[in-house]
Write a protein that holds these residues in place. Structure first.
Motif, PDB file in Angstrom:
ATOM      1  N   ARG A 151      20.842  12.786  -1.986  1.00  0.00           N
ATOM      2  CA  ARG A 151      21.928  13.259  -2.854  1.00  0.00           C
ATOM      3  C   ARG A 151      22.969  12.164  -3.039  1.00  0.00           C
ATOM      4  O   ARG A 151      23.510  11.975  -4.142  1.00  0.00           O
ATOM      5  N   GLU A 152      23.228  11.437  -1.980  1.00  0.00           N
ATOM      6  CA  GLU A 152      24.202  10.342  -2.073  1.00  0.00           C
ATOM      7  C   GLU A 152      23.715   9.253  -3.018  1.00  0.00           C
ATOM      8  O   GLU A 152      24.489   8.735  -3.837  1.00  0.00           O
ATOM      9  N   GLU A 182      17.756  18.528   6.133  1.00  0.00           N
ATOM     10  CA  GLU A 182      19.030  18.437   5.431  1.00  0.00           C
ATOM     11  C   GLU A 182      19.558  17.011   5.408  1.00  0.00           C
ATOM     12  O   GLU A 182      20.151  16.571   4.420  1.00  0.00           O
ATOM     13  N   VAL A 197      17.775  15.198   2.592  1.00  0.00           N
ATOM     14  CA  VAL A 197      18.287  15.645   1.290  1.00  0.00           C
ATOM     15  C   VAL A 197      19.683  15.090   1.043  1.00  0.00           C
ATOM     16  O   VAL A 197      20.011  14.650  -0.069  1.00  0.00           O
ATOM     17  N   ALA A 198      20.518  15.075   2.079  1.00  0.00           N
ATOM     18  CA  ALA A 198      21.877  14.565   1.919  1.00  0.00           C
ATOM     19  C   ALA A 198      21.868  13.085   1.561  1.00  0.00           C
ATOM     20  O   ALA A 198      22.653  12.632   0.710  1.00  0.00           O
ATOM     21  N   ALA A 213      17.925  16.430  -5.631  1.00  0.00           N
ATOM     22  CA  ALA A 213      17.797  15.824  -4.310  1.00  0.00           C
ATOM     23  C   ALA A 213      16.665  16.439  -3.499  1.00  0.00           C
ATOM     24  O   ALA A 213      15.855  15.719  -2.896  1.00  0.00           O
ATOM     25  N   GLU A 217      17.667  26.062  -3.215  1.00  0.00           N
ATOM     26  CA  GLU A 217      17.454  24.789  -3.900  1.00  0.00           C
ATOM     27  C   GLU A 217      16.277  24.849  -4.866  1.00  0.00           C
ATOM     28  O   GLU A 217      16.174  24.021  -5.778  1.00  0.00           O
ATOM     29  N   LEU A 272      21.541   9.608  -5.484  1.00  0.00           N
ATOM     30  CA  LEU A 272      21.552  10.157  -6.841  1.00  0.00           C
ATOM     31  C   LEU A 272      22.953  10.143  -7.429  1.00  0.00           C
ATOM     32  O   LEU A 272      23.150   9.789  -8.597  1.00  0.00           O
ATOM     33  N   ALA A 273      23.929  10.516  -6.630  1.00  0.00           N
ATOM     34  CA  ALA A 273      25.310  10.526  -7.111  1.00  0.00           C
ATOM     35  C   ALA A 273      25.764   9.123  -7.477  1.00  0.00           C
ATOM     36  O   ALA A 273      26.449   8.909  -8.488  1.00  0.00           O
ATOM     37  N   GLU A 329      22.622  15.755  -8.770  1.00  0.00           N
ATOM     38  CA  GLU A 329      22.373  15.953  -7.351  1.00  0.00           C
ATOM     39  C   GLU A 329      21.410  17.110  -7.099  1.00  0.00           C
ATOM     40  O   GLU A 329      20.836  17.217  -6.011  1.00  0.00           O
ATOM     41  N   ALA A 330      21.212  17.974  -8.082  1.00  0.00           N
ATOM     42  CA  ALA A 330      20.287  19.092  -7.925  1.00  0.00           C
ATOM     43  C   ALA A 330      18.844  18.625  -7.744  1.00  0.00           C
ATOM     44  O   ALA A 330      17.988  19.391  -7.292  1.00  0.00           O
TER      45      ALA A 330
END
Length: 776
Positions: A166-167, A159, A162-163, A179, A684, A169-170, A176-177
Motif C-alpha cells: 500500500r505504501e 497485513e 499488504v501495508a 494492495a 478487501e 502504491l501510494a 491503495e485498494a
C-alpha cells in the motif's frame, strides 16, 4: 409471441402456466474490472462482455488452502488450477527448444511427466498413445467423509505485506485498494518487486498499460520510458492475457506485434523475440490447410521431401502463446488422443450394451451404442436432450460401470440429479420421442439405477469438485479417477485448462462423453474445446432429436438456425415489451420483475432473472441492479454496497461463480450463502469478487436456467448482439420469457448474421497427427 403495448406488460397474461423450479440465485458470473476492457488488445471478448469476463477472480492466490479440511466449489477450482500451474512449471524446467506443431509432449498420458523426460533424454517412451490398455481390476473408492457444508473463509496476505505494498502504491499514485490483490499475486516480496519493476502492476486485474506507465514514472522518474525492457516484457504478457480473456489460446505474431506498436513499444518484433528467448512465451509454426494461399503475414516451412531434392514449401501461420495455455492445449490433445486410440474396457457383453440401447431407443440408443465402443463421444442438443446422457448413465451403472456425470455449475448438477432421480426405478429413461418405449435396465445389488453406490444418491458432481476430490468417486493410488465412464455436461463451457485436467485424470480404457448445446456462448476461459472437437470430427458425434418443448423451445430452435420466428404463445410464454429509451427500459424491467411476472405468470420475484448485454451504460447490469435493489431490497449498503437479503453473484475465479444471497456482514467480512455453502469474503475482496445478481450478462447466465427470464435489449446494445448471445439469453427461460425490446431490426439481423466471434486455438492442429482418421 405477444407484443405488449407500451403501457401494458405481462400482467395481462394468463396465470398458471406450467413451469419448473430452479435455484434462481445461481449465476455464472464474472465481474468487470475497474478500468474496463482493453481496446488495444489484439482481440475482443465476445459481444461487449469482455468487461464481465476480463479477469474477475484472478485475485485468487496460488497459496490458498481450504479451511478446516473442507474444499468448497471455489477452493476446488483454485486447487485444480494450482495443480495445472505446478505441472507447467515442471515442464518449463525440462523444456528444450521450441515445440513443433503437433509434437507430443508425452508418449503416454498415463504418466505425462515421466514420458516427457523419457522422450527428451532419448529413451523409449513408456507406451505409445495407441497402445491398447489392459483391463485393470476394480478398485473400491475410499469412503468419503460426509460433513455439514463448510464455512469458507478467504485467506488474505499478511497485513504487513499488504501495508508495505500500500505504501509503494501510494508513492506511485496508484489506488491503495489494489494492495491486497498485488500482495497476493506477487507474494511476500511484493513491495520490493514493485519498486524494482513497477510494470508488474499490470498483473493485477483491471490495470492498463497507461496506468502502469504513470505508476512507473512516479517511482522511477526519467528512467521509465517506452523502450524499457521491463515495460516491453510486461506489456507483451498483458496483451496475451487479454487475448486469453477474449478466448484465444494463442495469437498470430502479426497481431501481437501490431498491438505492441499501438502500446508504444518502439520495436515490436524485437520485443517478441526477447520474450521468446527469455522463455516468457512460446512460438509455434502451424501448417495451414493446403488450399490456403500464403498471405503476407504467413511464413513458410520446408518439407525437404521433394523427389528431385527440391524443397517443397507449404504455408504456415506463426503463433505466439503464453506457456500456461500452450502446455494445457498440448496436454489436452495428448489426453484426447489417448482416449480415442485406446480401446474401452469390456465392462459387459456386447449383447447387454445392445439390449440397453434398444430399450432406450432413438438417439438415446445411438448414444449408448457409440459410448459402448469408443473412448470419446460428443453429444449435442438442448435442455431436453439431457434425458439421453441420463439414459446412458443409468444403463452404464446397470452394467456395473463406475459412471459419473459432472456439470459446470452447482445448479446444473442439481438439475441433472433431479432428472436422474425422476426416472423409473431401474429404467434407462423415457427414450426418444421416436423410440416408442421407456426401456429398462438391470442394476447390481446395492447400486441404484443412477446413484453413487456409497451414498445411494445420484452420481453427479461439479467439474471443479470432481477434479479436486471434494466430490465424485475419488482417485486411485496413481491419481486417476476411479471411473469407467465420465459424462461432462455443459461441455461448451470447458476451457483448455479444465479440459486438460479432466482428460489427464481419466484412466486408460475409460470412456468420456462431452455433452452440451453448441449454440450457446463459449467458455469464459481460453479455448473452444467443444467446438474444435465438433469441427475436427475425430470421434463419434450424436445429435439429439429431442427438441425443447413449447413456444420457448420453438423460438430458441429458430434462433439456433438463424431465424427469429413469430411463435404462438397462448399462455404468454413469450412477451415482447417495446421501449423507446433507456429510462423506459429500466422502468419496464423493474415493473416486470417486481409486479407483472409474479402476478400474471405466477413466477415469484426470486425465480425471475434479468439478462442484459453488458455491465456499463444506462441499461447495463450496474444500473439495473441498482434499480432492482431499490425496489426489492432497499437498504443503505453499509458493507461495500450490500445488505442482508441482497441477491448476489460471487466469483472467486474467472468463470467459476456461485450464486447466493447476503446473510450478514461483520468484522470478518461479508457472509454469503452460496449454493448451500457458507462463504465469508473479506472486506478487501468484496468489491472485485461480489456483485449484485438480480441482473446478469448472458455470459454470466450460461449453464443456469430460471422459470422466468427478462431479456433487456436497449438501443445502445446493437453492437453486442450476436446469434450465440441471443440464443443463450433466450434459452435461459424455462417457463416465461419477456423481451424488453429497444433495438428494432437489429435483433433479427443479429440472429441471421451475427456468428460467434472467432477464437485462435491450436487444438485441431495438435489432434491431426495424433488421430489417424476421422471417426463417424
Amino acid at each position: 409471441m405477444s407484443t405488449e403495448p407500451p403501457e401494458e406488460t405481462a400482467e395481462n397474461a394468463e396465470p398458471g402456466t406450467p413451469g419448473e423450479s430452479a435455484d434462481t440465485s445461481q449465476t455464472a458470473a464474472a465481474s468487470e474490472t475497474a478500468p474496463g476492457t482493453a481496446p488495444d488488445a489484439p482481440a475482443e471478448a465476445e459481444g461487449t462482455e469482455a468487461e464481465s469476463t476480463e479477469a474477475e477472480g484472478t485475485e485468487a492466490e496460488d497459496g490458498r488452502t481450504p479451511g478446516a479440511g473442507q474444499v468448497s466449489e471455489a477452493e476446488a477450482e483454485l486447487l485444480a488450477q494450482r495443480a495445472e500451474r505446478e505441472r507447467i512449471e515442471r515442464r518449463k524446467a525440462e523444456r528444450r527448444g521450441p515445440i513443433e506443431a503437433g509434437g507430443k509432449l508425452s508418449g503416454t498420458a498415463a504418466d505425462l511427466l515421466a514420458a516427457v523426460r523419457a522422450v527428451e533424454s532419448g529413451e523409449q517412451p513408456v507406451a505409445p498413445v495407441s497402445e491398447e490398455a489392459r483391463p485393470a481390476p476394480r478398485r473400491p473408492a475410499p469412503e468419503p467423509v460426509r460433513q455439514a457444508p463448510p464455512v469458507t473463509v478467504e485467506p488474505v496476505p499478511a497485513e504487513g505485506v499488504v501495508a508495505a505494498v500500500r505504501e509503494v502504491l501510494a508513492r506511485g499514485g496508484a489506488p491503495e485498494a489494489l494492495a491486497a490483490q498485488a500482495a497476493g499475486l506477487l507474494g511476500e516480496g511484493a513491495a520490493q518487486a514493485l519498486r524494482a519493476d513497477p510494470w508488474q502492476l499490470l498483473r493485477v486485474a483491471g490495470v492498463r498499460p497507461e496506468q502502469a506507465d504513470g505508476f512507473a514514472r512516479a517511482l522511477l522518474g526519467g528512467e521509465a520510458g517506452p523502450d524499457d525492457g521491463r515495460r516491453e516484457r510486461a506489456v507483451t504478457g498483458w496483451l496475451l492475457e487479454q487475448a486469453a480473456v477474449a478466448g484465444h489460446t494463442a495469437l498470430e505474431v502479426s497481431a501481437l506485434t501490431a498491438a505492441l506498436a499501438r502500446q508504444g513499444v518502439p520495436d515490436p518484433e524485437e520485443a517478441v523475440r526477447t520474450a521468446v528467448s527469455d522463455g516468457d512465451v512460446l512460438v509455434f509454426r502451424d501448417p495451414l490447410p493446403q488450399t490456403d494461399a500464403p498471405a503476407p503475414w504467413r511464413d513458410t516451412a520446408s518439407d525437404g521431401d521433394g523427389a528431385d531434392g527440391a524443397e517443397e514449401e507449404r504455408p504456415v501461420r506463426v503463433l505466439v502463446a503464453l506457456e500456461r495455455y500452450a502446455m494445457a492445449e498440448e496436454s489436452l490433445a495428448d489426453g484426447l488422443a489417448r482416449l480415442i486410440g485406446s480401446a474401452p474396457r469390456q465392462d459387459g457383453p456386447d449383447a447387454e450394451w445392445e439390449r440397453a440401447a434398444a430399450s432406450a431407443g432413438g438417439s438415446a440408443g445411438e448414444l449408448i451404442r457409440a459410448v459402448a465402443g469408443h473412448g470419446l463421444v460428443l453429444h449435442t442438443g438442448g435442455e431436453a436432450s439431457l434425458a439421453e446422457p441420463a439414459a446412458l448413465l443409468r444403463a452404464a451403472r446397470g452394467l456395473g460401470l463406475r459412471a459419473w456425470a459432472a456439470a459446470h455449475t452447482p445448479v446444473g448438477r442439481t438439475r441433472f440429479a433431479a432428472l436422474l432421480e425422476a426416472a423409473p426405478a431401474g429404467g434407462t429413461g423415457a427414450g426418444d420421442p421416436d423410440s416408442g418405449g421407456s426401456g429398462s435396465g438391470e442394476t447390481d445389488a446395492g447400486v441404484t439405477a443412477a446413484g453413487d453406490e456409497r451414498t445411494g444418491g445420484p452420481a453427479v458432481a461439479t467439474v471443479a469438485g470432481l477434479l479436486s476430490g471434494a466430490e465424485g468417486p475419488g482417485r486411485d493410488a496413481d491419481g486417476a479417477l476411479l471411473l469407467d465412464l465420465l459424462v461432462v455436461l455443459d461441455a461448451p463451457q470447458l476451457d483448455v485448462e479444465t479440459a486438460a485436467l479432466v482428460t489427464e485424470s481419466l484412466p486408460d480404457g475409460s470412456r468420456l462423453l462431452l455433452a452440451g448445446d453448441p449454440g450457446v456462448l463459449w467458455s469464459a476461459g481460453p479455448g473452444r474445446v467443444f467446438a474444435d472437437l465438433l469441427a475436427a470430427r475425430v470421434c463419434p458425434q450424436i445429435a439429439s432429436r429431442r427438441p425443447d418443448p413449447g413456444p420457448l423451445g420453438e423460438l430458441v430452435s429458430g434462433v439456433g438456425i438463424g431465424e427469429l420466428n413469430q411463435v404462438a404463445a397462448p399462455g404468454k410464454e413469450v412477451v415482447i415489451v417495446p421501449v423507446r429509451d433507456p429510462g423506459e427500459a429500466v422502468h419496464r424491467t423493474v415493473q416486470l420483475v417486481a409486479d407483472s411476472v409474479p402476478r400474471a405468470i405466477g413466477v415469484p420475484v426470486e425465480e425471475t432473472q434479468v439478462i442484459t448485454p453488458g455491465h456499463g451504460g444506462a441499461v447495463g447490469t450496474r444500473a439495473l441492479n441498482a434499480a432492482l435493489k431499490e425496489r426489492l431490497n432497499p437498504g443503505p449498503g453499509r458493507f461495500g454496497g450490500f445488505d442482508p437479503g441482497d441477491r448476489i453473484a460471487y466469483s472467486p475465479a474467472l468463470g467459476r461463480t456461485v450464486p447466493g444471497r447476503v446473510v450478514k456482514a461483520d468484522a470478518d467480512g461479508l457472509h454469503l450463502s452460496c449454493a448451500g455453502e457458507a462463504v465469508v469474503v473479506p472486506q478487501e475482496r468484496v468489491e472485485r469478487s461480489v456483485r449484485h445478481g438480480w441482473a446478469l450478462t448472458a455470459h454470466q447466465a450460461v449453464g443456469v436456467r430460471w422459470p422466468a427470464v427478462v431479456v433487456v435489449l436497449p438501443g445502445d446494445a446493437v453492437q453486442a448482439l450476436s446469434r450465440p448471445w441471443v440464443y443463450t439469453a433466450f434459452s435461459r427461460a424455462d417457463r416465461h420469457l419477456s423481451v424488453v425490446h429497444g433495438v428494432e431490426q437489429a435483433l433479427p439481423r443479429a440472429v441471421a448474421e451475427g456468428a460467434a466471434k472467432p477464437r485462435t486455438t491450436r487444438l485441431p492442429v495438435l489432434l491431426a497427427p495424433q488421430v489417424p482418421a476421422a471417426a463417424g
